[in-house]
Design a protein around this motif. Structure first.
Motif, PDB file in Angstrom:
ATOM      1  N   ALA A 149      41.698  46.540  41.254  1.00  0.00           N
ATOM      2  CA  ALA A 149      40.961  45.618  42.122  1.00  0.00           C
ATOM      3  C   ALA A 149      40.803  46.168  43.539  1.00  0.00           C
ATOM      4  CB  ALA A 149      41.644  44.256  42.139  1.00  0.00           C
ATOM      5  N   ASN A 192      49.046  41.608  38.892  1.00  0.00           N
ATOM      6  CA  ASN A 192      48.572  40.420  39.600  1.00  0.00           C
ATOM      7  C   ASN A 192      48.763  39.171  38.742  1.00  0.00           C
ATOM      8  OD1 ASN A 192      46.095  38.509  40.440  1.00  0.00           O
ATOM      9  ND2 ASN A 192      46.670  39.763  42.166  1.00  0.00           N
ATOM     10  N   ASP A 202      43.183  47.448  35.794  1.00  0.00           N
ATOM     11  CA  ASP A 202      42.852  46.608  36.940  1.00  0.00           C
ATOM     12  C   ASP A 202      43.084  47.437  38.200  1.00  0.00           C
ATOM     13  OD1 ASP A 202      42.537  44.640  38.841  1.00  0.00           O
ATOM     14  OD2 ASP A 202      44.487  43.696  38.462  1.00  0.00           O
ATOM     15  N   HIS A 223      34.362  43.509  46.695  1.00  0.00           N
ATOM     16  CA  HIS A 223      34.634  42.534  47.757  1.00  0.00           C
ATOM     17  C   HIS A 223      36.018  42.721  48.391  1.00  0.00           C
ATOM     18  CE1 HIS A 223      36.005  39.782  44.271  1.00  0.00           C
ATOM     19  NE2 HIS A 223      37.075  39.990  44.961  1.00  0.00           N
ATOM     20  N   LYS A 224      36.740  43.750  47.961  1.00  0.00           N
ATOM     21  CA  LYS A 224      37.984  44.034  48.671  1.00  0.00           C
ATOM     22  C   LYS A 224      37.780  45.161  49.680  1.00  0.00           C
ATOM     23  CE  LYS A 224      41.720  41.971  46.175  1.00  0.00           C
ATOM     24  NZ  LYS A 224      42.530  41.935  44.957  1.00  0.00           N
ATOM     25  N   TYR A 255      45.158  41.578  50.274  1.00  0.00           N
ATOM     26  CA  TYR A 255      44.273  42.736  50.363  1.00  0.00           C
ATOM     27  C   TYR A 255      43.057  42.275  51.158  1.00  0.00           C
ATOM     28  CZ  TYR A 255      46.740  45.950  47.267  1.00  0.00           C
ATOM     29  OH  TYR A 255      47.648  46.819  46.741  1.00  0.00           O
ATOM     30  N   ASN A 283      37.158  45.677  42.719  1.00  0.00           N
ATOM     31  CA  ASN A 283      36.459  44.686  43.540  1.00  0.00           C
ATOM     32  C   ASN A 283      35.711  45.337  44.697  1.00  0.00           C
ATOM     33  OD1 ASN A 283      37.339  42.538  42.044  1.00  0.00           O
ATOM     34  ND2 ASN A 283      38.929  41.911  43.470  1.00  0.00           N
ATOM     35  N   SER A 290      34.944  38.268  39.763  1.00  0.00           N
ATOM     36  CA  SER A 290      36.284  38.555  40.279  1.00  0.00           C
ATOM     37  C   SER A 290      37.046  39.458  39.331  1.00  0.00           C
ATOM     38  CB  SER A 290      37.066  37.247  40.445  1.00  0.00           C
ATOM     39  OG  SER A 290      37.237  36.637  39.175  1.00  0.00           O
ATOM     40  N   ALA A 291      38.124  40.019  39.851  1.00  0.00           N
ATOM     41  CA  ALA A 291      39.026  40.803  39.005  1.00  0.00           C
ATOM     42  C   ALA A 291      39.621  39.899  37.930  1.00  0.00           C
ATOM     43  CB  ALA A 291      40.128  41.422  39.862  1.00  0.00           C
ATOM     44  N   SER A 292      39.938  38.669  38.311  1.00  0.00           N
ATOM     45  CA  SER A 292      40.528  37.726  37.340  1.00  0.00           C
ATOM     46  C   SER A 292      39.615  37.540  36.140  1.00  0.00           C
ATOM     47  CB  SER A 292      40.767  36.363  38.002  1.00  0.00           C
ATOM     48  OG  SER A 292      41.472  36.507  39.195  1.00  0.00           O
ATOM     49  N   THR A 325      49.363  44.509  43.534  1.00  0.00           N
ATOM     50  CA  THR A 325      49.119  43.665  44.698  1.00  0.00           C
ATOM     51  C   THR A 325      50.306  43.682  45.672  1.00  0.00           C
ATOM     52  OG1 THR A 325      47.827  42.320  43.211  1.00  0.00           O
ATOM     53  CG2 THR A 325      48.240  41.407  45.376  1.00  0.00           C
TER      54      THR A 325
HETATM   55  C1  LIG Z   1      43.275  40.890  44.361  1.00  0.00           C
HETATM   56  C2  LIG Z   1      43.730  41.331  43.031  1.00  0.00           C
HETATM   57  C3  LIG Z   1      43.334  40.632  41.881  1.00  0.00           C
HETATM   58  C4  LIG Z   1      42.574  39.345  41.932  1.00  0.00           C
HETATM   59  O1  LIG Z   1      41.284  39.552  42.405  1.00  0.00           O
HETATM   60  P1  LIG Z   1      40.157  38.406  42.292  1.00  0.00           P
HETATM   61  O2  LIG Z   1      38.890  39.152  42.400  1.00  0.00           O
HETATM   62  O3  LIG Z   1      40.410  37.487  43.427  1.00  0.00           O
HETATM   63  O4  LIG Z   1      40.338  37.726  40.989  1.00  0.00           O
HETATM   64  C5  LIG Z   1      43.699  41.157  40.664  1.00  0.00           C
HETATM   65  N1  LIG Z   1      44.417  42.286  40.573  1.00  0.00           N
HETATM   66  C6  LIG Z   1      44.832  42.972  41.655  1.00  0.00           C
HETATM   67  C7  LIG Z   1      45.633  44.225  41.485  1.00  0.00           C
HETATM   68  C8  LIG Z   1      44.502  42.507  42.921  1.00  0.00           C
HETATM   69  O5  LIG Z   1      44.938  43.172  44.002  1.00  0.00           O
END
Ligand SMILES: *Cc1c(COP(=O)(O)O)cnc(C)c1O
Length: 521
Positions: free
Chosen positions: A276, A195, A274, A305-306, A83, A303, A150-152, A249
């Protein structure tokens, strides 16, 4: 002896911004993937710290010589992998200012503006995404938002909060069981399309994580969850948390919240969402269907940042009941049981996260949102979606390909026939380093993902990518799309080939967004 004083700081800082501006402006001139072998840097840099400092000018030289050639260019419009990590000039500048301030805002007094700006930004974002009001920090309800790295991290935190809530509840409901016994019986659920961070959160959170099978469209359905939960309950286990994904993802599939949510709510299962990547699309009214059922969530993350133009790292996380996180995480609980005046406007964010210290991330959010405004954000997302649709139209116009799925700014496709030819095509493309795409699986088949990314992707970049995909396909198959034999290729042949067949015309408007001439050029 070289040492940095305030004047050198000014010079270095200005030179650095100039460097970044030149780098980003001319990023198309570079191959998106670097031409280095693993370990390349070990041969270039000294093995030990230098005894004496160096002048910034020679450090910049070394940076250009040693570091730059080893980069994958995420801000290149020829980056179509994973992404995106789309940044913006405004965000880069604000991040620089935040670094200069160097504040660490774990509680209100540590920097009141740091905490309060974050509360306000989380509400701005919640309004931008048109989230159900229950998540916002306002006078009604107990909602609240926080910026995680982060999403994590957000997923892990949701799992921990859900786990601690459940343990407390279960200790009362089951006085016959020891706490260790209860903890050993906890179960979490997610789909096999979620993810890797979700599976990891189960390992880190010491809770069994069931990866439930998604349907043929990669969507987790309610029936699948209900069946798994009822079976676990019958076996004396305690279902605790469900992590659903909006925008997986692999193929950007959306779990069916309308089926999953009400069941979780009725069965005391914490629902975390989630989103993200796809969370950014919540700001587009025409995509409101994606977030149907969102109000059933206990927490969610997306996110910035995405796909919201804030540089890594910046993940927005909301809770429906923010007290749940402070109850679960706060280590001075007795003190915090008394909600003091103004807490909702000035929360102690250290209780909302794993670490103690925290970055001033809300500054780059504020500067970016203020620089762009909501309308520009919506239009830019729509423009990115239109670019993906343009690529999709190219793929569909070539009978050798099939589009397996397409949504938002992601197109998944493959060459008809055996997996091995799509795999070979992707290998060949990757070796050339002109564009960067990655594979995924859909319905048991190998597919190639094409993602819109980079700081400033344009229509000409889509033409460039399609030219690369098409000409590499011609080479691989030995014929073009019309079945004409393709002679042995050089790069000039490639250009001839490209002209043989007119490329499909892009329609004037996608999703109601008229593309400006400057964008089409
Ligand atoms: C990119 C992604 C994550 C991980 O994102 P980080 O911010 O790098 O931890 C988690 N879940 C999904 C669905 C993602 O696309």
């Amino acid at each position: 002896m070289a040492n940095m004083d305030i004047n050198e700081f000014r010079e270095f800082g200005k030179a650095a911004i100039d460097f970044v501006a030149d780098y980003l402006e001319n990023i198309r001139e570079r191959d998106v993937l670097p031409s280095v072998e693993p370990g390349y840097l070990h041969d270039l840099l000294p093995k030990e710290i230098p005894e004496h400092g160096d002048h910034w000018k020679s450090i910049m030289e070394e940076f250009k010589r040693c570091i730059l050639p080893g980069l994958t260019h995420w801000q290149s419009p020829n980056f179509h992998a994973f992404y995106p990590s789309q940044t913006s000039y405004s965000s880069i500048v604000a991040e620089t200012i935040a670094a200069g301030l160097g504040v660490v805002g774990f509680s209100w007094i540590c920097s009141p503006a740091c905490t309060e700006l974050e509360v306000i930004m989380m509400n701005w974002l919640g309004q931008l995404l048109d989230l159900p009001k229950c998540f916002l920090n306002c006078d009604e309800g107990n909602g609240g938002g926080v910026i995680q790295g982060s999403a994590s991290e957000s997923i892990f935190i949701a799992v921990l909060v859900a786990r601690e809530q459940a343990v407390r509840r279960l200790k009362i409901a089951h006085p016959e069981l020891t706490e260790a016994d209860i903890r050993g019986r906890l179960v979490a659920y997610t789909s096999d399309q979620s993810n890797s961070a979700v599976e990891k959160s189960g390992i880190l959170g010491a809770i069994k994580m069931r990866l439930l099978p998604a349907d043929a469209d990669c969507v987790l359905r309610g029936d699948t969850l209900i069946e798994a939960v009822e079976k676990d309950k019958a076996n004396g286990l305690f279902p605790v948390v469900m992590i659903a994904t909006l925008g997986t993802t692999g193929t950007c599939a959306y779990d069916n919240l309308e089926e999953i949510g009400p069941y979780c709510n009725a069965n005391n299962i914490w629902l975390h969402i989630d989103a993200a990547y796809a969370g950014a699309s919540f700001c587009l009214p025409e995509y409101a269907w994606i977030k149907k059922g969102l109000e059933t969530a206990d927490s969610l993350n997306f996110n910035l940042h995405k796909w919201l133009f804030v540089n890594f790292d910046c993940c927005a996380m909301w809770f429906k009941d923010a007290d749940r996180i402070t109850e679960a995480f706060s280590v001075d609980r007795i003190y915090l049981q008394h909600k003091y005046q103004g807490q909702s406007k000035a929360p102690d964010y250290r209780h909302w996260q794993i670490q103690l210290g925290r970055r001033f991330r809300s500054l780059k959010v504020w500067v970016t949102l203020k620089t762009m405004g909501a309308e520009k954000i919506r239009n830019l997302l729509r423009f990115h979606i239109s670019l993906a649709q343009k690529f999709e139209a190219y793929v569909r116009s070539d009978s050798r390909f099939e589009v397996t799925s397409s949504t938002l700014a992601l197109v998944c496709f493959r060459l008809k026939g055996d997996d091995s030819i799509s795999k070979q095509l992707l290998d060949n493309i990757t070796k050339r380093k002109k564009i960067f795409l990655i594979p995924a699986f859909f319905q048991g088949k190998y597919i190639i993902r094409f993602m819109i990314a980079g700081l400033d992707p344009q229509l000409k970049d889509i033409d460039y990518a399609w030219d690369e995909v098409k000409s590499q396909t011609d080479l691989l198959l030995g014929t073009d799309d019309n079945g004409n034999k393709v002679p042995c290729k050089s790069s000039t042949d490639r250009n001839v080939l490209q002209k043989e067949k007119p490329i499909v015309e892009i329609s004037k408007s996608f999703n109601g967004l008229a593309l400006s001439n400057e964008k089409i050029q």
